[in-house]
Write a protein that holds these residues in place. Structure first.
Motif, PDB file in Angstrom:
ATOM      1  N   GLU A 216       0.825  -1.226   0.000  1.00  0.00           N
ATOM      2  CA  GLU A 216       0.000   0.000   0.000  1.00  0.00           C
ATOM      3  C   GLU A 216       0.855   1.270   0.000  1.00  0.00           C
ATOM      4  O   GLU A 216       0.343   2.366  -0.221  1.00  0.00           O
ATOM      5  CB  GLU A 216      -0.956  -0.014   1.200  1.00  0.00           C
ATOM      6  CG  GLU A 216      -2.248  -0.755   0.942  1.00  0.00           C
ATOM      7  CD  GLU A 216      -2.061  -2.162   0.390  1.00  0.00           C
ATOM      8  OE1 GLU A 216      -2.391  -2.380  -0.788  1.00  0.00           O
ATOM      9  OE2 GLU A 216      -1.568  -3.054   1.104  1.00  0.00           O
ATOM     10  N   SER A 274      -8.809   5.448   1.588  1.00  0.00           N
ATOM     11  CA  SER A 274      -7.399   5.219   1.246  1.00  0.00           C
ATOM     12  C   SER A 274      -6.642   4.656   2.446  1.00  0.00           C
ATOM     13  O   SER A 274      -6.851   5.088   3.582  1.00  0.00           O
ATOM     14  CB  SER A 274      -6.764   6.538   0.796  1.00  0.00           C
ATOM     15  OG  SER A 274      -5.433   6.311   0.427  1.00  0.00           O
ATOM     16  N   ARG A 379      -6.853  -3.010   1.843  1.00  0.00           N
ATOM     17  CA  ARG A 379      -7.266  -1.979   0.884  1.00  0.00           C
ATOM     18  C   ARG A 379      -8.687  -1.529   1.172  1.00  0.00           C
ATOM     19  O   ARG A 379      -9.554  -2.382   1.399  1.00  0.00           O
ATOM     20  CB  ARG A 379      -7.196  -2.511  -0.554  1.00  0.00           C
ATOM     21  CG  ARG A 379      -5.779  -2.738  -0.971  1.00  0.00           C
ATOM     22  CD  ARG A 379      -5.603  -2.973  -2.445  1.00  0.00           C
ATOM     23  NE  ARG A 379      -4.175  -2.934  -2.694  1.00  0.00           N
ATOM     24  CZ  ARG A 379      -3.522  -3.774  -3.493  1.00  0.00           C
ATOM     25  NH1 ARG A 379      -4.188  -4.684  -4.175  1.00  0.00           N
ATOM     26  NH2 ARG A 379      -2.227  -3.672  -3.641  1.00  0.00           N
ATOM     27  N   PHE A 381     -10.228   0.919  -0.984  1.00  0.00           N
ATOM     28  CA  PHE A 381     -10.545   1.776  -2.131  1.00  0.00           C
ATOM     29  C   PHE A 381     -12.064   1.834  -2.316  1.00  0.00           C
ATOM     30  O   PHE A 381     -12.758   0.840  -2.096  1.00  0.00           O
ATOM     31  CB  PHE A 381      -9.911   1.234  -3.405  1.00  0.00           C
ATOM     32  CG  PHE A 381      -8.404   1.070  -3.338  1.00  0.00           C
ATOM     33  CD1 PHE A 381      -7.616   1.948  -2.614  1.00  0.00           C
ATOM     34  CD2 PHE A 381      -7.782   0.032  -4.013  1.00  0.00           C
ATOM     35  CE1 PHE A 381      -6.235   1.800  -2.566  1.00  0.00           C
ATOM     36  CE2 PHE A 381      -6.400  -0.126  -3.981  1.00  0.00           C
ATOM     37  CZ  PHE A 381      -5.627   0.757  -3.248  1.00  0.00           C
ATOM     38  N   ASN A 478      -4.402   9.271  -8.028  1.00  0.00           N
ATOM     39  CA  ASN A 478      -4.573   8.026  -7.253  1.00  0.00           C
ATOM     40  C   ASN A 478      -5.616   7.067  -7.824  1.00  0.00           C
ATOM     41  O   ASN A 478      -6.342   6.416  -7.087  1.00  0.00           O
ATOM     42  CB  ASN A 478      -4.918   8.345  -5.782  1.00  0.00           C
ATOM     43  CG  ASN A 478      -3.730   8.927  -5.054  1.00  0.00           C
ATOM     44  OD1 ASN A 478      -2.590   8.518  -5.300  1.00  0.00           O
ATOM     45  ND2 ASN A 478      -3.980   9.884  -4.182  1.00  0.00           N
ATOM     46  N   THR A 480      -6.884   3.762  -8.927  1.00  0.00           N
ATOM     47  CA  THR A 480      -6.428   2.417  -8.554  1.00  0.00           C
ATOM     48  C   THR A 480      -6.768   1.436  -9.674  1.00  0.00           C
ATOM     49  O   THR A 480      -7.603   1.727 -10.542  1.00  0.00           O
ATOM     50  CB  THR A 480      -7.113   1.937  -7.261  1.00  0.00           C
ATOM     51  OG1 THR A 480      -8.483   1.632  -7.564  1.00  0.00           O
ATOM     52  CG2 THR A 480      -7.060   2.977  -6.163  1.00  0.00           C
TER      53      THR A 480
END
Ligand code: MIC
Ligand code: SF4
Length: 643
Positions: A216, A274, A379, A381, A478, A480
């Protein structure tokens, strides 16, 4: 000048290049791992190379991601992988045996060895002193065939651990503290090495939690020394002979040093959306929660789940909370079943899931609308849980368990004295779900079994003299790989069918993108900083390739995704002047005149915006080798040309 741990392993495995930061180096790879969501494609690529038997010391294929079998697709993929493994010399870990990183740490990882895996959390192996790196499936296929794995020689970061964790503060809180300092892009181009007196206080699974989540940070990998604790762990796994001592030289030089005093840490949470949005649990305390999920390759070791069982024992999960627990491996699951801890979890009201990734990759257990879900995963996200407006917080197993009981964010330090849970002197060893490959004599007679959902690698073509294509998508910072190529129960079964999975490409950001890109035929994506962070899924490059994306022009890239784009033959470009990002709009017609000549001759490319008439410059940072790959139209074509 002395060496760091990583430099020692790199030195021993260097096949091309020199250990000069920023230059390309090729490494000999001792072990590989794949998982099923990236594995089918990796083995299709391996087959395309035509090498009869893998050349590594050990290659293992795990089935852990696509275990929800709602149609024939996943089961067909499993069968395909199993038969390829049998034929080509790869060990096959059956569904139910556990999550690749947890099982690999327990049963196969060896200090001092190199490992690449088609999964970004492969650095989990750093917990046992391996140089373990996440890579695209094609890179893993090449390594299985005996080829080197190429990276840019990283900088070295030392995280100096002092002190000792207080009761109920945990390894997860250490890595969240590192994320708070370094951020999700702070590790790009770096290897993070842990050292200092505090290392001794951490068990191997705790170290593995930390190296796992080093992914990460965007780091190339993370690594711990191999010491007496490592020996004890390997001995308890019945593999003491795999132990070697490994530590950094006293005069090793690091590019950056971060100090963490374990005694000062407190329970932390990564808040939506995040992993580096870190706050102390104290600041969240009292807020109502809806769901708790415990498991994933980050936090589902025996030690983690014994602590959870201890907290749950004799108590009841709050009425407003759904608690799901997935033990990381069959070994963990079986031990919990035999020692009664599983009974304590079930009695408290936990929903026990199979040993697999499960909710971490959106395979079930999506939270309710706007649901607050505390997860021990790595994660959070946006949308990854399967619920678009789900609010995911990443926490330690201790925080997760205590909050599941109270129904609100709770600091586990309220539990008082530490639980007396020791590492077992001997783990339960039963490898009956790992199937060995056929012998050299028998391998030719093994038939590879393909299902109708398994399609071939998308078509590629060499780089053209000029590219003329419109901007089919403009995104921010950012982005992903979960934005580019979403996962979850509905989409994951399409991982071996690029034409089909492409229909979901970028739909999280823009529902029209796949049809627009297809209509345009050729196009260019524009993005911001840290584009492609997160997973190693090469589908985030293969789907755009299928949709006709010729170049991705962004402010900066995440490491694995950039190399997946190169492997797919898509030009990875960065704005020389990041303010030029504002000079391109969705739909603008762009031209890269003489791009082939410019790439062959240097590192800058001219981008003409034919809609506005303006011209800008972009960088294309390539090594000699990756330049050849781009010119050839991708790694498969390059490998064929050069073999
Ligand atoms: C993830 O955690 O994002 C995954 C799912 O394990 C991915 C691999 C994949 O997309 O198949 C990863 O981390 O590389
Ligand atoms: Fe599986 Fe989640 Fe680990 Fe990825 S992060 S390997 S999905 S458990």
């Amino acid at each position: 000048m002395g060496y760091t741990i990583a430099q020692k392993i790199i030195k021993e495995h260097l096949v091309t290049g020199e250990m000069i930061v920023g230059t390309d180096i090729g490494l000999k790879i001792d072990q590989t791992l794949t998982q099923d969501a990236t594995g089918t494609m990796a083995y299709i690529e391996y087959e395309a190379m035509g090498i009869p038997r893998v050349k590594t010391e050990k290659s293992v294929a795990y089935i852990d991601h696509n275990t929800l079998q709602t149609g024939f697709e996943n089961a067909d993929d499993h069968r395909f992988i199993q038969s390829v493994c049998k034929k080509h010399g790869i060990y096959f870990s059956r569904p139910g045996n556990g999550i690749c990183h947890q099982v690999h740490l327990e049963r196969f990882g060896k200090p001092g060895k190199t490992l690449i895996g088609s999964d970004s959390h492969t650095p989990t192996g750093g917990g046992i002193g391996m140089l373990a790196i996440g890579a695209g499936g094609l890179d893993v296929a090449v390594a299985m065939g005996g080829g080197a794995y190429y990276i840019t020689m990283p900088k070295m970061v030392r995280v100096n651990l002092t002190g000792k964790l207080n009761p109920w503060v945990s390894a997860k809180d250490i890595i969240l503290a590192v994320l708070r300092v370094m951020s999700v892009k702070g590790g790009v181009g770096k290897i993070v090495e842990y050292g200092g007196e505090g290392v001794k206080t951490l068990t191997v699974p705790e170290r593995a939690t930390i190296t796992n989540m080093g992914a990460e940070l965007g780091a190339t990998t993370s690594i711990f020394p191999s010491d007496e604790t490592t020996r004890e762990f390997l001995k308890a796994q019945g593999r003491e002979e795999d132990y070697t001592e490994l530590s950094a030289d006293a005069d090793a030089v690091y590019d950056e040093v971060i100090e963490i005093n374990l005694s000062e840490l407190e329970p932390l949470a990564a808040c939506p959306h995040s992993p580096d949005n870190v706050k102390p649990i104290k600041e969240l305390e009292g807020q109502k929660i809806d769901q708790v999920c415990i498991g994933s390759c980050t936090n589902s070791s025996y030690l983690d789940l014994m602590r959870v069982a201890h907290i749950l024992k004799g108590k009841k999960v709050a009425d407003n909370v759904s608690l799901a627990i997935a033990p990381g491996s069959k070994q963990v699951f079986n031990m919990l079943a035999l020692n009664g801890a599983l009974g304590d979890m079930i009695a408290a009201g936990a929903r026990i899931l199979e040993s697999a990734c499960g909710p971490c990759i959106g395979m079930g257990q999506s939270p309710n609308s706007k649901g607050i879900s505390l997860r021990t995963f790595n994660r959070n996200f946006e949308g990854r849980s399967g619920t678009a407006d789900g609010q995911i917080y990443l926490v330690s197993p201790e925080t997760a368990a205590v909050s599941a009981l109270s129904g609100v964010f709770t600091d586990p330090r309220c539990l008082g004295e530490a639980a007396d849970i020791e590492m077992p002197e001997k783990f339960l060893i039963n490898d009956n779900m790992v199937i060995e490959p056929a012998s050299v004599e028998d391998m030719d007679s093994v038939e590879v079994l393909r299902g109708p959902n398994i399609k071939s690698y998308p078509e590629t073509s060499p780089l053209t003299d000029t590219i003329e294509a419109s901007c089919s998508l403009k995104v921010g910072d950012n982005i992903t790989t979960d934005h580019i190529m979403p996962a979850g129960a509905k989409i994951l079964p399409l991982r071996s069918n690029i034409p089909k999975i492409s229909e979901h490409c970028f739909t999280v950001c823009d529902k029209e993108f796949p049809s627009r890109a297809k209509t345009l035929g050729k196009s260019i994506i524009v993005g911001g900083e840290n584009y492609g962070q997160g997973s190693s899924r090469e589908h985030a490059a293969l789907a755009p390739l299928f949709l006709g994306v010729k170049a991705v022009l962004v402010k900066s890239f995440a490491r694995i995704h950039k190399s997946n784009l190169i492997n797919a033959g898509i030009l990875p470009l960065t704005f020389t002047n990041s303010a030029d990002y504002d000079k391109i709009k969705l739909g603008d017609m762009l031209e890269l005149p003489n791009v082939k000549e410019e790439i062959a001759g240097g590192k800058q490319v001219t981008v003409v915006n034919k809609t506005t008439g303006e011209s800008i410059v972009a960088d294309c940072e390539l090594s000699d080798r990756t330049r050849e790959i781009i010119l050839a139209g991708g790694l498969l074509d390059y490998t064929k040309e050069n073999s």
